[in-house]
Design a protein around this motif. Sequence first.
Motif, PDB file in Angstrom:
ATOM      1  N   LEU A 150      91.010  25.252  46.609  1.00 42.22           N
ATOM      2  CA  LEU A 150      89.530  26.010  47.667  1.00 42.22           C
ATOM      3  C   LEU A 150      90.286  26.868  48.244  1.00 42.22           C
ATOM      4  CD1 LEU A 150      86.939  26.716  48.491  1.00 42.22           C
ATOM      5  CD2 LEU A 150      87.561  24.831  50.661  1.00 42.22           C
ATOM      6  N   SER A 151      91.567  27.774  48.980  1.00 47.94           N
ATOM      7  CA  SER A 151      91.799  28.372  49.660  1.00 47.94           C
ATOM      8  C   SER A 151      92.204  29.520  48.936  1.00 47.94           C
ATOM      9  CB  SER A 151      93.336  28.229  50.424  1.00 47.94           C
ATOM     10  OG  SER A 151      92.437  27.285  51.603  1.00 47.94           O
ATOM     11  N   ALA A 152      93.068  28.697  47.454  1.00 48.71           N
ATOM     12  CA  ALA A 152      93.986  29.714  46.641  1.00 48.71           C
ATOM     13  C   ALA A 152      92.335  30.642  45.478  1.00 48.71           C
ATOM     14  CB  ALA A 152      94.245  29.089  45.604  1.00 48.71           C
ATOM     15  N   ASP A 153      91.098  30.026  45.363  1.00 42.87           N
ATOM     16  CA  ASP A 153      90.306  30.449  44.377  1.00 42.87           C
ATOM     17  C   ASP A 153      88.986  31.583  45.428  1.00 42.87           C
ATOM     18  OD1 ASP A 153      90.937  28.404  42.459  1.00 42.87           O
ATOM     19  OD2 ASP A 153      89.424  26.695  42.464  1.00 42.87           O
ATOM     20  N   VAL A 200      90.480  42.085  64.383  1.00 38.46           N
ATOM     21  CA  VAL A 200      89.991  41.931  63.492  1.00 38.46           C
ATOM     22  C   VAL A 200      89.336  42.594  62.568  1.00 38.46           C
ATOM     23  CG1 VAL A 200      89.847  39.751  61.554  1.00 38.46           C
ATOM     24  CG2 VAL A 200      91.687  39.605  63.602  1.00 38.46           C
ATOM     25  N   LYS A 201      87.941  42.085  63.489  1.00 38.59           N
ATOM     26  CA  LYS A 201      86.536  42.761  62.717  1.00 38.59           C
ATOM     27  C   LYS A 201      86.686  44.386  62.231  1.00 38.59           C
ATOM     28  CE  LYS A 201      83.426  39.303  65.309  1.00 38.59           C
ATOM     29  NZ  LYS A 201      82.592  39.160  66.573  1.00 38.59           N
ATOM     30  N   ALA A 202      87.639  45.511  63.748  1.00 38.61           N
ATOM     31  CA  ALA A 202      87.602  46.114  63.825  1.00 38.61           C
ATOM     32  C   ALA A 202      88.081  47.144  61.990  1.00 38.61           C
ATOM     33  CB  ALA A 202      88.399  47.029  64.107  1.00 38.61           C
ATOM     34  N   THR A 203      88.566  45.847  61.679  1.00 39.42           N
ATOM     35  CA  THR A 203      89.621  45.886  59.753  1.00 39.42           C
ATOM     36  C   THR A 203      88.880  46.369  58.912  1.00 39.42           C
ATOM     37  OG1 THR A 203      89.722  44.586  59.630  1.00 39.42           O
ATOM     38  CG2 THR A 203      91.394  45.087  60.881  1.00 39.42           C
ATOM     39  N   GLY A 204      86.701  45.694  58.975  1.00 44.69           N
ATOM     40  CA  GLY A 204      85.986  45.750  58.072  1.00 44.69           C
ATOM     41  C   GLY A 204      86.868  44.358  57.156  1.00 44.69           C
ATOM     42  N   ALA A 205      87.512  43.811  57.611  1.00 42.74           N
ATOM     43  CA  ALA A 205      87.512  42.524  56.506  1.00 42.74           C
ATOM     44  C   ALA A 205      86.613  41.359  56.092  1.00 42.74           C
ATOM     45  CB  ALA A 205      88.761  41.571  56.689  1.00 42.74           C
ATOM     46  N   SER A 206      86.562  41.014  54.944  1.00 40.61           N
ATOM     47  CA  SER A 206      85.255  40.452  54.244  1.00 40.61           C
ATOM     48  C   SER A 206      86.153  38.855  54.624  1.00 40.61           C
ATOM     49  CB  SER A 206      84.733  40.645  52.942  1.00 40.61           C
ATOM     50  OG  SER A 206      85.951  40.761  52.204  1.00 40.61           O
ATOM     51  N   LEU A 207      87.363  38.534  54.537  1.00 37.64           N
ATOM     52  CA  LEU A 207      88.078  37.864  54.863  1.00 37.64           C
ATOM     53  C   LEU A 207      89.238  37.444  55.111  1.00 37.64           C
ATOM     54  CD1 LEU A 207      89.268  34.848  53.184  1.00 37.64           C
ATOM     55  CD2 LEU A 207      90.417  36.037  51.708  1.00 37.64           C
ATOM     56  N   VAL A 248      90.415  31.534  55.918  1.00 41.38           N
ATOM     57  CA  VAL A 248      91.287  30.154  54.957  1.00 41.38           C
ATOM     58  C   VAL A 248      92.332  30.338  57.002  1.00 41.38           C
ATOM     59  CG1 VAL A 248      92.649  29.637  53.923  1.00 41.38           C
ATOM     60  CG2 VAL A 248      90.725  30.495  53.295  1.00 41.38           C
ATOM     61  N   VAL A 249      92.651  29.336  57.261  1.00 40.53           N
ATOM     62  CA  VAL A 249      93.499  28.806  58.024  1.00 40.53           C
ATOM     63  C   VAL A 249      94.586  27.772  58.054  1.00 40.53           C
ATOM     64  CG1 VAL A 249      93.924  27.286  60.698  1.00 40.53           C
ATOM     65  CG2 VAL A 249      91.361  28.331  60.382  1.00 40.53           C
ATOM     66  N   ILE A 250      95.599  28.892  58.155  1.00 38.75           N
ATOM     67  CA  ILE A 250      97.027  28.361  57.286  1.00 38.75           C
ATOM     68  C   ILE A 250      98.003  27.761  59.332  1.00 38.75           C
ATOM     69  CG2 ILE A 250      99.463  28.451  56.840  1.00 38.75           C
ATOM     70  CD1 ILE A 250      98.215  30.391  54.960  1.00 38.75           C
ATOM     71  N   ASP A 251      98.293  26.638  59.590  1.00 40.16           N
ATOM     72  CA  ASP A 251      98.584  26.071  60.827  1.00 40.16           C
ATOM     73  C   ASP A 251      99.370  24.998  60.082  1.00 40.16           C
ATOM     74  OD1 ASP A 251      98.984  26.344  62.989  1.00 40.16           O
ATOM     75  OD2 ASP A 251      97.624  26.160  63.974  1.00 40.16           O
ATOM     76  N   HIS A 252     100.321  24.737  61.407  1.00 37.57           N
ATOM     77  CA  HIS A 252     100.853  22.958  61.292  1.00 37.57           C
ATOM     78  C   HIS A 252     100.279  22.303  62.342  1.00 37.57           C
ATOM     79  CE1 HIS A 252     104.778  23.731  63.350  1.00 37.57           C
ATOM     80  NE2 HIS A 252     103.594  25.422  63.039  1.00 37.57           N
ATOM     81  N   PRO A 256      85.230  24.810  62.375  1.00 39.43           N
ATOM     82  CA  PRO A 256      84.429  25.986  61.423  1.00 39.43           C
ATOM     83  C   PRO A 256      84.855  27.165  60.625  1.00 39.43           C
ATOM     84  CG  PRO A 256      84.525  26.906  63.554  1.00 39.43           C
ATOM     85  CD  PRO A 256      85.570  25.720  63.071  1.00 39.43           C
ATOM     86  N   ALA A 257      85.601  26.855  59.417  1.00 44.29           N
ATOM     87  CA  ALA A 257      86.655  27.542  59.053  1.00 44.29           C
ATOM     88  C   ALA A 257      86.243  27.131  57.288  1.00 44.29           C
ATOM     89  CB  ALA A 257      87.646  27.174  58.901  1.00 44.29           C
ATOM     90  N   LEU A 258      86.290  28.074  56.224  1.00 46.41           N
ATOM     91  CA  LEU A 258      86.350  27.779  54.552  1.00 46.41           C
ATOM     92  C   LEU A 258      86.940  26.786  54.455  1.00 46.41           C
ATOM     93  CD1 LEU A 258      84.599  28.785  52.048  1.00 46.41           C
ATOM     94  CD2 LEU A 258      86.189  30.231  52.308  1.00 46.41           C
TER      95      LEU A 258
END
Length: 589
Positions: A92-95, A157-164, A189-193, A202-204
Amino acid sequence: MTTDAAWMEVPGTELLTPAALPQVVAAPCAALRDPGEASGDALELARALGLSITVADVLFRSGRGANEATKIFLEPRLAHLTPPDAMADRELSADRIARAVRAKERIAVFGDYDCDGITSAAIVTEVLRALGGEVVPLLATRKEGSYGLSMRALARVKATGASLLITCDCGSSDHERLAAARAAGMDVVVIDHHLVPDEPLPALAFLNPHRPECGFPFKGLASCGLALSLGAAVRRALGAQLDMRTWLDLVAIGTVADVAPLVGDNRALVRAGLAVLSQGARPGLRALAELAKVDLPHGVSADDIAFRIAPRINAPGRLGDPDLALELLLERDAARAAGLAATIEQLTVRRRELQEKMVAEALREIDAARWGDEPGIVIAREGWHPGIVGIVAGRIASKYGKPTIAVALEGGSGRGSVRGPSGFPLHDALGLCRDGLVGFGGHQAAAGVEVRGERVEALRALWCAACASLGASLGPVEEPEADVRLDDRDEPAVVARDLERLEPCGQGNRAPRVLVRGAPVRISKPVKGHLKLEVALRRHVIGAFGYELGGLASGLAGGRVDIVGRLRRDTFRGGSAVEMRIERVIRSS
C-alpha cells in the motif's frame, strides 16, 4: 499479493569515546574463570567448518553445530533475507509513493534526530530522488522540545506544500500530529520500529513489524532497514532499475547505532553494509571516517560504527541542528563533504567535553546517595544538556549494571533518556511507571521520557519497583569473564581472522571474550594513562592494550598474566600482528 522475495536483488540480476566501551575491570587478586580446553566435539566442528579450534569452540559452546544454520551464520548473504510479502502496508505504501513520484507531487520526508532517523531519511530521500521524485527532507530537532513529529515540526512539514508525508523512525506514537496532517490534506506513510500503542494510527499506511497484525516474522529491523525495504517496493511498483545495495552503508550505520539485534536479517544487512562502507563511495562518510581514524580500505567493524562513526553523525543533533548530519550523508561533492565533516568533528569535541562533565557530576551524586545499590537509577539535574543525557544514561548503566534514567531539567520539566543492561526490557519497565511520567517512547533497548521536575522522586520509587519486578539485580556488576580459551595449537592471526566471521557483533551477538592464560610479560608500560603489554604465547608474541589501565603496568612487568578481552588484527602494525583489547587482566602465578 505479489511476491517480492528477493527485494535486495538488482532487477534482472541477482564518537562514543573509549570510555563508553564495556566496563574494564582490573582485579589483581581475584582469579579468572577458565572455560577450559576445547572438547573433542569442538575439534570435530573445527575440522568440519575449516575453522581454528578457538573459534570452533566459541560456536560449540553457543550451541552451534556443523549444520546449514551455522553456515548461514558464518556467511550471511542478502539472498537469505526474509521475504517481505507479509509486511503490513508495504505494498500500500509503495503504491501511494509511486503514484506521487509519477505525478510529481511534493513529498516531505521527516526523520527523527538520531542516527537511525537520519539514515532512514537519507535512504528514502535518495531512493525517491533517484526514481524521479520531488523530495523535501526534514529532521526533528531537540529544540522543538519533543521526540518525533511535534506540532512545531508539523508546521515545518506543512510549509513545504507537500501532499505526502513519510515519517522515518518516528510516528508510531504521534497520533495527534498525524491526524492534524491528514486534516491538512496530506497522506501519511509511517516508517518506524518503535513499540506500538494500542490506539489505531491515523495514517494511510504504517510500516512497523511490531504491529500485531504485521505478519513479517523478523521483528528486529531498525527503521533504516524498513526504509530500504520500502524503497525496493517503490522501485518495483515503478518498474525501475535501481541497485538497492547502494544504501546498505546507511543501513549498517543506523542498525548498529540504534542497538538493533545483530541477528537474522540485520546480520545479513549489516555484514553487506560494512563492505559497502569500506569502499568509501559516499564522500561524507569517507571524510568523516578519516577524521574518526577509521581506515576504510582495511575494513570496517560494527565497533567502528558504534564508537567512532555514529557518535559523530549524532553530534549535531545532540547539540542543536541535526540537518548538518543529513547534509553530510547526502552531499556528493568531496570538498563540501570535507567541510561538513570538519564542522561535525568540532561539534563532536564539544559534545565530548559536555558529556564528561555531566558524567562526572552524575557519578558523584549517585555514589553520595548510594543509588547504585538500588535495582534502578534515576538521576535528574538542572543545567544538563538534553542532547547528552542518552550518553550519560548509557555510561551509568554500564558502570553500575542497572537500568538508568538520566533527565535534563529546565523550567520545571525534564527530558530524559533510558538505557540499561543488555536484555533488560526498558519499555516494559517504563510502562509500569506511567504515573510518574508525562510520556515515553522507544523500544526495549533504548527509550526516551518526559517528566515534571516535582515528580522525579516519585519516578525514582516507581522505577526501582519496576526494575525489581522485572528482574534487575541488586548485586554488583558482573565482571567480564572468558567465553573461550585461546588454544595453543592455533595461530593467533588465524583466530583473529576467524573471529571476523562472527561479525557483526553487538546487540544479540556479543563478541566472544577470549582468555590468554599464564602468558609471560615481555613488555609492560603505561602509554598516556593506558596499558600497553606484549606477552609471549607458546609459539607467538602478541600485543595487548588496556584503556585507562596504565597504573597496572609496573605491577605486571616481569611476571605472568591472565588476560580476558577481544582478540583482533592489529591494523597499525599490519601483517600477521594481532592485539588483545583488554577487558580484565590479573597477574597470575
